[in-house]
Structure formats: structure tokens, C-alpha cells
Design a protein around this motif. Structure first.
Motif, PDB file in Angstrom:
ATOM      1  N   LYS A 152       0.857  -1.186   0.000  1.00 40.36           N
ATOM      2  CA  LYS A 152       0.000   0.000   0.000  1.00 40.36           C
ATOM      3  C   LYS A 152       0.893   1.235   0.000  1.00 40.36           C
ATOM      4  O   LYS A 152       1.994   1.227   0.569  1.00 40.36           O
ATOM      5  CB  LYS A 152      -0.948   0.022   1.199  1.00 40.36           C
ATOM      6  N   TRP A 173      -4.517  -5.406   1.155  1.00 37.90           N
ATOM      7  CA  TRP A 173      -5.114  -4.104   1.398  1.00 37.90           C
ATOM      8  C   TRP A 173      -6.143  -3.771   0.327  1.00 37.90           C
ATOM      9  O   TRP A 173      -6.151  -4.360  -0.766  1.00 37.90           O
ATOM     10  CB  TRP A 173      -4.021  -3.026   1.423  1.00 37.90           C
ATOM     11  N   LEU A 202      -7.806   3.605  -0.584  1.00 39.25           N
ATOM     12  CA  LEU A 202      -7.620   3.714   0.868  1.00 39.25           C
ATOM     13  C   LEU A 202      -8.125   5.029   1.445  1.00 39.25           C
ATOM     14  O   LEU A 202      -7.784   5.388   2.557  1.00 39.25           O
ATOM     15  CB  LEU A 202      -6.136   3.543   1.201  1.00 39.25           C
ATOM     16  N   SER A 238       0.322  -1.307  10.882  1.00 41.44           N
ATOM     17  CA  SER A 238      -0.813  -1.689  10.049  1.00 41.44           C
ATOM     18  C   SER A 238      -0.849  -3.200   9.895  1.00 41.44           C
ATOM     19  O   SER A 238       0.182  -3.834   9.674  1.00 41.44           O
ATOM     20  CB  SER A 238      -0.705  -1.024   8.674  1.00 41.44           C
TER      21      SER A 238
END
Length: 342
Positions: free
Chosen positions: A138, A167, A171, A211
Motif C-alpha cells: 500500500k 489491502w 484507501l 498496520s
């Protein structure tokens, strides 16, 4: 150097090299693996994955006598080496066609849409380039929040992000503020890239910003003539993913991203004094009020017979959220100190 009649194998050659701590550190950095991995290769306990073949050769090539290493290496990896070499070479530069595409986007985009359009275009290309095998990555662009009157830059705000599985591809729903407590804040305040090779280290240094799925991370400041507009934040599912070749590519993409920012979006290091921001999950209820706050500011301006553009109203709304989050983090810090002293 060698006490044997037959030429050393590439593994023996590597073992001799990494017996020197400085050489071991250098090769580890260039190849992008853990030192233990080099030891396992040298002692025949494991074999380099395809993606590491070319970087390993590049790390050894400058050393006198490396021809012996190369000959042995080619004997063991005759086909994979050729394939990885072609793939590796193609990944070392950004195509001229993409440069032309970015320039065309810059000249044809409306000013109000230029930043988001260029960022989205470049982030998607970065994913295709840096994660062509779709291992999981990401990338987020964070920018300095313009300072309020008589103040310095106190926070960063993530403005756009793209990802590959695990992911999400878009986002934007996870956008939040970042401060001095984050890896991004550390890179901004130092003016240098920050690279973390494993989630263990990330949890130790920046626990509030780990994350899920993240094994390695990197933050690259977006700088123009010593002034900073923000940063690129990258995460990978692979440990030690951001080696020197990938860092060089990220640097090139970072230079292209300069086109997404106006000159007044860049700040001297002396103008930046980041505060502490609360964890992302604690920010969500404040971020959810953004649109309502923008509308309220525009309605209030209309009642006062004042002219307030949408971008101006958004700036005021972001300032309000920034203030609220800084107060929240300060309050939490005081409560934690009270609990510790109790």
C-alpha cells in the motif's frame, strides 16, 4: 585468500565476504535481506529466491576477483539468472512514456483537481512497478497541513492512497492525521527517508501506527530545494522489501510527485513543529464531521454576507479537526501520566 586447489563456489565466496561485518552490512543493505539469510545462503541451508539473484550479483560485482563468484553463480542459476536479470533491469527506471503521461496530465488538469489526479496516476503506476507480482503493498501520500496564522506546521494529513491485496485498492476511507509519533513524522522532521525492515521493529518504534499485514515500511519525504510538502508512505507484506534499487525508484517517483503540489505547499524545516496525534481509530468520529463542518462554515459566511470558497471552508474545517485531535492526544497523555504516577 583461499586454501584450496579448486576454485571456491559462490557460497564459499559469499561466506568469506560476510565474515567481514562491514561487508555483511553492505551486502545486506544492497540485496534487501536479513543478515541471517546471507549466512543460510553461504552455508547451503537455503537458496536465494529469484528476486534476489540480480541484487546479489550487483552487491558482489564491485569486489576484486568477483569473476570466480559469477562463474559459479551462473552454473547454479543459468536460466533463472537470465530471467531475473531481464526483469530486474526493466524495473530500474520509469518509462519515458509514463513521464510524458504525467506531464500531459499536469497541463490538462484543472488546478483544483490537479493534485488528486496526479497523485492517483503516480500511485497506481508505483504499485504496478514496485509490486508487479502482487505480493501486497500500500502507498499513501501525506501532505503538511497548512499552518494556522502565526503557527508552524503541526501535522500531516494523508490525502490519497492505493493498495494491492490484502489491502484495499482505494484507501481514502482510512485517511487520517499523522504527527511526531509516526514514522512519517520522523522522516519529515529529519528530512531523510525512514526504512523499517520488519513489523517487530515497527511495533517497537511506532506502535500506534502498525498496520495489519505490514512487514516492512518506508517513508520518503517530498522535498524541493530543502523545503518539504509531505511524504510518501509505503508498506509491504514482505520483510526487508525496500532495498536500495527500490529506494532509487521511489526517489524518482517522489520527484514526479512534486508536480502535484503548489510552491506554497512546501515548508522549511524550521517551519515544521509536529505535535502528537492520537491513533487512527480514535480520529474517526472527528473526521466524520468534516463535510458538516464545511457546510456550516459556508452557511455562516453567507449569513454574514461574506465570500467563502469551498477550498477556504475546507481549510477551516481541517484546522478545527487538527485542533481537536491535538487536544485529544494531549489529554490522553496527561491521563496516562496520571495512571502511571498513581
Amino acid at each position: 585468500m583461499w586454501k584450496m586447489e579448486s576454485p571456491p563456489t559462490w557460497r564459499e565466496w559469499l561466506g568469506e565476504l560476510i565474515s567481514n561485518p562491514q561487508e555483511r552490512q553492505r551486502i545486506t543493505r544492497v540485496v534487501g535481506v536479513h543478515p541471517i539469510t546471507l549466512v543460510r545462503w553461504a552455508t547451503s541451508k537455503s537458496t536465494p529466491h529469484r528476486e534476489y539473484l540480480r541484487p546479489l550479483l550487483d552487491a558482489v560485482a564491485p569486489i576484486p576477483g568477483s569473476q570466480t563468484f559469477l562463474e559459479s553463480f551462473q552454473q547454479e542459476f543459468p536460466h533463472h539468472l537470465a530471467e531475473s536479470g531481464a526483469e530486474y533491469d526493466s524495473q530500474q527506471e520509469i518509462s519515458s512514456a509514463f513521464y510524458a503521461q504525467v506531464i500531459a496530465t499536469y497541463t490538462s488538469s484543472l488546478p483544483i483537481l490537479r493534485a488528486s489526479t496526479i497523485c492517483t496516476l503516480i500511485l497506481q503506476q508505483m504499485l504496478d512497478h514496485l509490486d508487479s507480482s502482487r505480493l501486497g503493498m500500500k502507498i499513501v501520500v501525506a501532505r503538511c497541513v497548512p499552518p494556522q496564522p502565526e503557527q508552524k506546521v503541526r501535522s500531516l494529513r494523508a490525502i490519497v492512497g492505493r493498495g494491492t491485496p490484502p489491502w484495499e485498492s482505494h484507501l481514502e476511507d482510512h485517511i487520517h492525521f499523522l504527527g511526531a509519533e509516526s514514522q512519517a513524522g520522523h522522516a519529515i522532521c529529519s528530512g531523510h527517508a525512514s526504512i523499517i525492515g520488519s513489523h517487530v521493529v515497527k511495533m517497537q518504534q511506532f506502535p500506534a501506527h502498525y498496520s495489519t499485514y505490514e512487514e516492512s515500511s518506508m517513508v520518503y519525504p517530498l522535498m524541493l530545494a530543502g523545503r518539504i510538502a509531505g511524504c510518501l508512505c509505503l508498506s509491504s507484506t514482505q520483510q526487508h522489501y525496500f532495498n536500495e534499487p527500490r529506494l532509487d525508484l521511489i526517489r524518482l517517483y517522489g520527484e514526479l510527485l512534486m508536480l502535484a503540489f503548489e510552491l506554497d505547499s512546501f515548508y522549511e524545516l524550521e517551519q515544521i513543529e509536529l505535535g502528537i496525534m492520537p491513533p487512527g481509530f480514535r480520529q474517526q468520529r472527528y473526521l466524520a464531521s468534516f463535510q458538516q463542518s464545511v457546510v456550516q462554515h459556508m452557511l455562516q459566511a453567507a449569513r454574514n454576507h461574506e465570500i467563502l470558497s469551498r477550498p477556504q471552508a475546507e481549510k477551516l474545517a481541517w484546522w478545527e479537526i487538527e485542533d481537536a485531535l491535538l487536544r485529544l492526544a494531549f489529554k490522553q497523555g496527561e491521563e496516562e501520566n496520571t495512571d502511571e504516577s498513581a
